[in-house]
Design an enzyme around this catalytic site. Sequence first.
Site, PDB file in Angstrom:
ATOM      1  N   CYS A  82       0.712  -1.499  -0.207  1.00 47.52           N
ATOM      2  CA  CYS A  82      -0.212   0.314  -0.324  1.00 47.52           C
ATOM      3  C   CYS A  82       0.840   1.056   0.037  1.00 47.52           C
ATOM      4  O   CYS A  82       0.269   2.739  -0.131  1.00 47.52           O
ATOM      5  CB  CYS A  82      -1.235   0.484   1.547  1.00 47.52           C
ATOM      6  SG  CYS A  82      -2.202  -1.553   1.145  1.00 47.52           S
ATOM      7  N   ASN A 133     -10.117   0.350   0.559  1.00 44.00           N
ATOM      8  CA  ASN A 133      -8.930  -0.396   0.973  1.00 44.00           C
ATOM      9  C   ASN A 133      -8.499  -0.712  -0.413  1.00 44.00           C
ATOM     10  O   ASN A 133      -8.484  -1.693  -1.261  1.00 44.00           O
ATOM     11  CB  ASN A 133      -8.093  -0.654   2.077  1.00 44.00           C
ATOM     12  CG  ASN A 133      -6.582  -0.421   1.752  1.00 44.00           C
ATOM     13  OD1 ASN A 133      -5.930  -0.437   0.897  1.00 44.00           O
ATOM     14  ND2 ASN A 133      -6.358  -1.322   3.291  1.00 44.00           N
ATOM     15  N   HIS A 191      -2.567   7.109   3.653  1.00 43.06           N
ATOM     16  CA  HIS A 191      -3.451   6.160   2.813  1.00 43.06           C
ATOM     17  C   HIS A 191      -5.288   5.489   3.435  1.00 43.06           C
ATOM     18  O   HIS A 191      -4.970   5.757   5.058  1.00 43.06           O
ATOM     19  CB  HIS A 191      -2.476   4.528   3.069  1.00 43.06           C
ATOM     20  CG  HIS A 191      -2.936   3.185   3.014  1.00 43.06           C
ATOM     21  ND1 HIS A 191      -3.337   3.195   1.313  1.00 43.06           N
ATOM     22  CD2 HIS A 191      -2.731   2.132   3.192  1.00 43.06           C
ATOM     23  CE1 HIS A 191      -4.416   1.985   1.745  1.00 43.06           C
ATOM     24  NE2 HIS A 191      -3.845   1.227   2.751  1.00 43.06           N
TER      25      HIS A 191
HETATM   26  O1  UT7 Z   1      -2.953  -1.419   3.983  1.00 38.53           O
HETATM   27  C1  UT7 Z   1      -3.286  -2.388   5.044  1.00 38.53           C
HETATM   28  C2  UT7 Z   1      -4.213  -3.181   4.972  1.00 38.53           C
HETATM   29  N1  UT7 Z   1      -4.656  -3.952   6.496  1.00 38.53           N
HETATM   30  C3  UT7 Z   1      -5.060  -2.854   7.285  1.00 38.53           C
HETATM   31  O2  UT7 Z   1      -5.289  -1.734   7.465  1.00 38.53           O
HETATM   32  C4  UT7 Z   1      -6.125  -3.197   8.720  1.00 38.53           C
HETATM   33  C5  UT7 Z   1      -5.969  -3.042  10.098  1.00 38.53           C
HETATM   34  N2  UT7 Z   1      -7.141  -3.234  10.583  1.00 38.53           N
HETATM   35  C6  UT7 Z   1      -8.146  -2.679  10.927  1.00 38.53           C
HETATM   36  O3  UT7 Z   1      -8.740  -2.421  10.041  1.00 38.53           O
HETATM   37  C7  UT7 Z   1      -9.257  -3.262  12.079  1.00 38.53           C
HETATM   38  O4  UT7 Z   1      -8.242  -4.374  12.989  1.00 38.53           O
HETATM   39  C8  UT7 Z   1      -9.839  -4.464  11.848  1.00 38.53           C
HETATM   40  C9  UT7 Z   1     -10.743  -3.524  10.704  1.00 38.53           C
HETATM   41  C10 UT7 Z   1      -9.646  -5.001  10.861  1.00 38.53           C
HETATM   42  C11 UT7 Z   1     -10.768  -4.929  12.538  1.00 38.53           C
HETATM   43  O5  UT7 Z   1     -11.544  -4.068  13.726  1.00 38.53           O
HETATM   44  P1  UT7 Z   1     -11.021  -4.500  14.951  1.00 38.53           P
HETATM   45  O6  UT7 Z   1     -11.576  -4.077  15.958  1.00 38.53           O
HETATM   46  O7  UT7 Z   1      -9.102  -4.743  15.394  1.00 38.53           O
HETATM   47  O8  UT7 Z   1     -11.944  -5.788  15.488  1.00 38.53           O
HETATM   48  P2  UT7 Z   1     -11.124  -7.736  15.681  1.00 38.53           P
HETATM   49  O9  UT7 Z   1     -10.611  -7.906  14.809  1.00 38.53           O
HETATM   50  O10 UT7 Z   1     -10.290  -7.099  17.159  1.00 38.53           O
HETATM   51  O11 UT7 Z   1     -12.406  -7.969  15.482  1.00 38.53           O
HETATM   52  C12 UT7 Z   1     -13.837  -8.520  16.654  1.00 38.53           C
HETATM   53  C13 UT7 Z   1     -14.236  -9.363  16.635  1.00 38.53           C
HETATM   54  C14 UT7 Z   1     -14.079 -10.474  16.089  1.00 38.53           C
HETATM   55  O12 UT7 Z   1     -14.952 -11.750  16.864  1.00 38.53           O
HETATM   56  P3  UT7 Z   1     -14.715 -12.418  18.206  1.00 38.53           P
HETATM   57  O13 UT7 Z   1     -12.954 -12.627  17.982  1.00 38.53           O
HETATM   58  O14 UT7 Z   1     -14.502 -10.472  19.158  1.00 38.53           O
HETATM   59  O15 UT7 Z   1     -15.801 -12.876  18.557  1.00 38.53           O
HETATM   60  C15 UT7 Z   1     -14.466 -10.787  14.562  1.00 38.53           C
HETATM   61  O16 UT7 Z   1     -14.235 -12.220  14.645  1.00 38.53           O
HETATM   62  O17 UT7 Z   1     -15.053  -8.383  15.002  1.00 38.53           O
HETATM   63  C16 UT7 Z   1     -14.922  -9.653  14.437  1.00 38.53           C
HETATM   64  N3  UT7 Z   1     -15.623  -9.516  12.930  1.00 38.53           N
HETATM   65  C17 UT7 Z   1     -16.541  -9.126  12.369  1.00 38.53           C
HETATM   66  N4  UT7 Z   1     -17.258  -9.012  12.173  1.00 38.53           N
HETATM   67  C18 UT7 Z   1     -18.992  -9.138  11.995  1.00 38.53           C
HETATM   68  C19 UT7 Z   1     -14.374  -9.615  12.358  1.00 38.53           C
HETATM   69  N5  UT7 Z   1     -15.132  -8.971  11.357  1.00 38.53           N
HETATM   70  C20 UT7 Z   1     -16.126  -9.153  11.121  1.00 38.53           C
HETATM   71  C21 UT7 Z   1     -17.322  -8.437  10.369  1.00 38.53           C
HETATM   72  N6  UT7 Z   1     -18.058  -8.274  10.606  1.00 38.53           N
HETATM   73  N7  UT7 Z   1     -17.079  -8.677   9.091  1.00 38.53           N
END
Ligand code: UT7
Length: 317
Positions: A108, A272, A242
Amino acid sequence: MKIIGTGSAHPKCAVTNQMLEQFLETTDEWITERTGIKERCVISSEKLEDMACEAAMKALENANLTPADIDFLICSNVVNEYVTPALSCIIQGKIGATCPTVDINAACAGFIYAMDIADDKLKAGKAKNILIVCAEEPSRMVSWKNRSTCVLFGDGAGAAVVTAGDELKAIRLTTSSLTEVLYYQRTLEPTPYISKEENFEPLVMRGREVFKHAVTNSNRDIKALLDQTGLTPADIKYYVLHQANRRIIDSIRNFLGVEEERVPHNVERYGNISSAALPALLDELNRAGKLQKGDKLVFSAFGAGFTTGACIIEWAM
Ligand code: UT7
């Protein structure tokens, strides 16, 4: 170096969060709250190379140049249908340019890496006009059964034409090898001699770790550039960051202590789109007439690797 033209192109198929709710265990509320994304444009009938060419031609027109005026073409790309030839070669042929070309992959952060390479070429007197095209289709790297990744990405292209000038005030690139937090392996052909275990899977991402790296490293890069140039956060008209997650963008804005209007975003519409995000957003600002000659802009991006790139430019158009 200075930027003299910008362009962008997005696929026509806009996938809303509600559309994702039809086949994933997710909700518009979750996606909006955690990422700020409302929809993303993904490739359906288009070819990535055609979008790349559209963005490139718009940037050339914006710069009042033709493909014949380009001396070097850099394409930033992570995946496309071809492993070889490079996407830059395909773009060169389709737009009718004749210059040498190269592809780079800094994930990215690719636009900033391309700017750095372009700046070196211009300083060395090896080129007069350089076309940078960032063209990405991360929708083809993720599993569309994995709600943790597929909701985050979209496809698109952004381009810029650069030429010699004093408008690049400072630039900073970093790479720290953290391959396990974000990776995608491509499938290779089998051979009679392969004895190692191979288990190719769709994009793997440890989202929370990427989030922390993104915020920490972008803040570090922007602070380093401001210190280096003696500028304060208030001297900067726009922070063009970004576009991965609205919460990452807001965290960086809070660190800088600047008003919301000075940190533009379109992640809500495109998700993204990897290295294309930054030049596509820049093109939006340019075409909306929001940039004035002399404005100072910060660019900052981060991506798999982990790579980061940031720079301060003065708007020249
Ligand atoms: O260019 C670089 C590319 N990547 C990035 O920039 C990604 C950077 N990271 C992020 O943007 C965030 O970490 C995410 C958006 C990927 C995730 O957000 P988060 O607040 O860090 O959530 P998490 O990964 O801690 O997940 C929380 C919960 C999980 O459930 P449990 O384990 O707490 O029961 C996930 O399974 O949210 C769940 N979850 C979802 N629920 C509904 C993950 N994706 C989804 C979804 N819908 N799409």
